[in-house]
Design a protein around this motif. Structure first.
Motif, PDB file in Angstrom:
ATOM      1  N   UNK A   9       0.814  -1.218   0.000  1.00 23.62           N
ATOM      2  CA  UNK A   9       0.000   0.000   0.000  1.00 23.62           C
ATOM      3  C   UNK A   9       0.847   1.267   0.000  1.00 23.62           C
ATOM      4  N   UNK A  10       2.155   1.137   0.181  1.00 20.53           N
ATOM      5  CA  UNK A  10       3.021   2.316   0.125  1.00 20.53           C
ATOM      6  C   UNK A  10       3.115   2.805  -1.322  1.00 20.53           C
ATOM      7  N   UNK A  11       3.385   4.104  -1.491  1.00 18.53           N
ATOM      8  CA  UNK A  11       3.593   4.655  -2.837  1.00 18.53           C
ATOM      9  C   UNK A  11       5.001   4.279  -3.318  1.00 18.53           C
ATOM     10  N   UNK A  12       5.244   4.434  -4.615  1.00 20.32           N
ATOM     11  CA  UNK A  12       6.522   4.031  -5.204  1.00 20.32           C
ATOM     12  C   UNK A  12       7.711   4.712  -4.509  1.00 20.32           C
ATOM     13  N   UNK A  13       7.617   6.026  -4.251  1.00 21.61           N
ATOM     14  CA  UNK A  13       8.750   6.731  -3.641  1.00 21.61           C
ATOM     15  C   UNK A  13       8.991   6.248  -2.206  1.00 21.61           C
ATOM     16  N   UNK A  14       7.941   5.876  -1.512  1.00 17.64           N
ATOM     17  CA  UNK A  14       8.105   5.371  -0.144  1.00 17.64           C
ATOM     18  C   UNK A  14       8.764   3.995  -0.148  1.00 17.64           C
ATOM     19  N   UNK A  15       8.350   3.125  -1.065  1.00 18.92           N
ATOM     20  CA  UNK A  15       8.965   1.795  -1.150  1.00 18.92           C
ATOM     21  C   UNK A  15      10.433   1.899  -1.556  1.00 18.92           C
ATOM     22  N   UNK A  16      10.712   2.761  -2.533  1.00 15.17           N
ATOM     23  CA  UNK A  16      12.111   2.939  -2.962  1.00 15.17           C
ATOM     24  C   UNK A  16      12.964   3.475  -1.790  1.00 15.17           C
ATOM     25  N   UNK A  17      12.428   4.412  -1.013  1.00 10.50           N
ATOM     26  CA  UNK A  17      13.192   4.994   0.100  1.00 10.50           C
ATOM     27  C   UNK A  17      13.539   3.924   1.138  1.00 10.50           C
ATOM     28  N   UNK A  18      12.607   3.045   1.417  1.00 10.17           N
ATOM     29  CA  UNK A  18      12.879   1.980   2.386  1.00 10.17           C
ATOM     30  C   UNK A  18      13.851   0.968   1.794  1.00 10.17           C
ATOM     31  N   UNK A  19      13.624   0.619   0.539  1.00 13.24           N
ATOM     32  CA  UNK A  19      14.409  -0.403  -0.158  1.00 13.24           C
ATOM     33  C   UNK A  19      15.883  -0.020  -0.266  1.00 13.24           C
ATOM     34  N   UNK A  20      16.147   1.217  -0.683  1.00 12.04           N
ATOM     35  CA  UNK A  20      17.550   1.580  -0.928  1.00 12.04           C
ATOM     36  C   UNK A  20      18.083   2.649   0.022  1.00 12.04           C
ATOM     37  N   UNK A  21      17.373   3.770   0.205  1.00 15.12           N
ATOM     38  CA  UNK A  21      17.913   4.841   1.042  1.00 15.12           C
ATOM     39  C   UNK A  21      18.103   4.341   2.475  1.00 15.12           C
ATOM     40  N   UNK A  22      17.133   3.593   3.002  1.00 14.75           N
ATOM     41  CA  UNK A  22      17.238   3.120   4.376  1.00 14.75           C
ATOM     42  C   UNK A  22      17.860   1.731   4.487  1.00 14.75           C
ATOM     43  N   UNK A  23      17.636   0.857   3.511  1.00 10.64           N
ATOM     44  CA  UNK A  23      18.057  -0.537   3.661  1.00 10.64           C
ATOM     45  C   UNK A  23      19.237  -0.929   2.772  1.00 10.64           C
ATOM     46  N   UNK A  24      19.603  -0.066   1.816  1.00 14.78           N
ATOM     47  CA  UNK A  24      20.771  -0.303   0.949  1.00 14.78           C
ATOM     48  C   UNK A  24      20.750  -1.703   0.331  1.00 14.78           C
ATOM     49  N   UNK A  25      19.578  -2.101  -0.130  1.00 18.90           N
ATOM     50  CA  UNK A  25      19.422  -3.433  -0.703  1.00 18.90           C
ATOM     51  C   UNK A  25      20.365  -3.638  -1.900  1.00 18.90           C
ATOM     52  N   UNK A  26      20.376  -2.677  -2.824  1.00 17.21           N
ATOM     53  CA  UNK A  26      21.216  -2.808  -4.025  1.00 17.21           C
ATOM     54  C   UNK A  26      22.695  -2.682  -3.654  1.00 17.21           C
ATOM     55  N   UNK A  27      23.022  -1.664  -2.851  1.00 18.75           N
ATOM     56  CA  UNK A  27      24.428  -1.447  -2.457  1.00 18.75           C
ATOM     57  C   UNK A  27      24.988  -2.665  -1.725  1.00 18.75           C
ATOM     58  N   UNK A  58      17.475  -5.307   7.948  1.00 17.41           N
ATOM     59  CA  UNK A  58      17.159  -3.973   7.410  1.00 17.41           C
ATOM     60  C   UNK A  58      15.711  -3.569   7.679  1.00 17.41           C
ATOM     61  N   UNK A  59      15.448  -2.263   7.485  1.00 16.32           N
ATOM     62  CA  UNK A  59      14.081  -1.733   7.604  1.00 16.32           C
ATOM     63  C   UNK A  59      13.154  -2.424   6.599  1.00 16.32           C
ATOM     64  N   UNK A  60      13.680  -2.705   5.402  1.00 21.20           N
ATOM     65  CA  UNK A  60      12.849  -3.363   4.387  1.00 21.20           C
ATOM     66  C   UNK A  60      12.287  -4.681   4.921  1.00 21.20           C
ATOM     67  N   UNK A  61      13.119  -5.418   5.667  1.00 23.44           N
ATOM     68  CA  UNK A  61      12.703  -6.759   6.102  1.00 23.44           C
ATOM     69  C   UNK A  61      11.598  -6.739   7.163  1.00 23.44           C
ATOM     70  N   UNK A  62      11.359  -5.572   7.768  1.00 25.30           N
ATOM     71  CA  UNK A  62      10.244  -5.514   8.725  1.00 25.30           C
ATOM     72  C   UNK A  62       8.903  -5.679   7.997  1.00 25.30           C
ATOM     73  N   UNK A  63       8.919  -5.552   6.662  1.00 26.93           N
ATOM     74  CA  UNK A  63       7.697  -5.747   5.878  1.00 26.93           C
ATOM     75  C   UNK A  63       7.579  -7.173   5.338  1.00 26.93           C
ATOM     76  N   UNK A  64       8.559  -8.011   5.605  1.00 24.74           N
ATOM     77  CA  UNK A  64       8.522  -9.391   5.108  1.00 24.74           C
ATOM     78  C   UNK A  64       7.664 -10.231   6.058  1.00 24.74           C
TER      79      UNK A  64
END
Lengths: 181, 181
Positions: free
Chosen positions: A97-115, A164-170
């Motif tokens: 239910x998050x918007x695209x910019x919110x998901x991207x912020x959690x995914x990379x800015x906060x969780x550095x998934x790609x990095x 990571x923060x992203x994983x709290x949504x898993x």
């Protein structure tokens, strides 16, 4: 998009060596696995197998990040990469239910998934399959291949991402480790 | 994700009043249409019907944009909205090979897709269905509902979008107009 199936198969080229339920409902145990472009129903027992997904297109990766990934990522099927992991996971309704910019912020800015993934290249080959739109029980299936010498690095990658923060949504995650027969 | 089907149905509540092939291969003509949560095979002739898709999650909309959309967008099924349009479309491989930031830049920064849609709210109700991951012939099905008094505004919206940079990536597009029986 062509489907890829992860199917239980007595003569499959990958032997399951570990099968852990990290979160949510478990998945039936299987002994051998085969990755296929199509299945006949006979090859798909037990009931919650095969898992299926499509490669689809990247949902978060920018052009610059993709350039870095493509420069470093190895192909699947390297002879020395005799270890594999299949990690099916599903995220919560709150995530979707998050918007695209919110998901991207959690995914990379906060969780550095790609990095984080980049730090383990070229050791760990990875391929992501999407399955949420298909009505499957998981949202993603990720397939990894690595050499036994890189097994410790792979554990480090996986355990780092799980903090990571992203994983709290898993909401559901299964971790299946395999070795090539 | 639950599937939605756009099916040919002799007793369907929507009568087709126009059917134009805007780009790419045509789609079989139908006379009446029904929107369904499931279909039995008997209800799905001719061969390229039913079309099916899933609502899925937003791919480009930011939190701020979604707030604006949600404040203004009307629901489907308004009694006065007796006109509808079903616009199935598919984008090119070049589009799908772009990275997320490149697609977003074309979609909104250059083509103002969201900003343009906002100008036609609350007149035009809209619902987007995704179908690329399902292996369907189209990538998206968009369903619109509006009152006869807003028909000119709707033509303006559609023709405006077709002149954008985003639309240079549209490879197949069918425009079906309907009226409630």
């Amino acid at each position: 998009m062509p489907l890829t199936y992860f199917a239980a198969a007595d003569d499959g080229p990958w032997r399951v060596v570990r099968h852990d339920t990290i979160a949510g409902a478990p998945l039936s145990a299987i002994h051998r696995l085969r990755v296929l472009d199509s299945v006949n129903s006979a090859g798909s027992t037990p009931g919650d197998w095969p898992l299926r997904g499509v490669t689809s297109h990247g949902r978060y990766v920018t052009r610059g990040e993709r350039r870095l990934l493509e420069a470093r990522q190895p192909p699947l099927g390297r002879p020395e990469a005799t270890c594999a992991a299949l990690i099916p996971l599903a995220k919560s309704t709150v995530w979707w239910d998050l918007a695209q910019d919110e998901r991207r912020a959690i995914f990379e800015d906060r969780s550095a998934h790609i990095a984080t993934g980049l730090r383990y290249l070229p050791a760990v080959a990875r391929k992501l399959y999407h399955c949420r739109d298909l009505g499957e029980p998981f949202d993603f299936l990720t397939w990894f291949e690595y050499a036994p010498a890189d097994a410790t690095a792979f554990e480090e990658l996986v355990s780092h991402l799980r903090r990571t923060a992203e994983w709290t949504y898993v909401e559901r995650e299964i971790d299946i480790r395999l070795e090539r027969v």
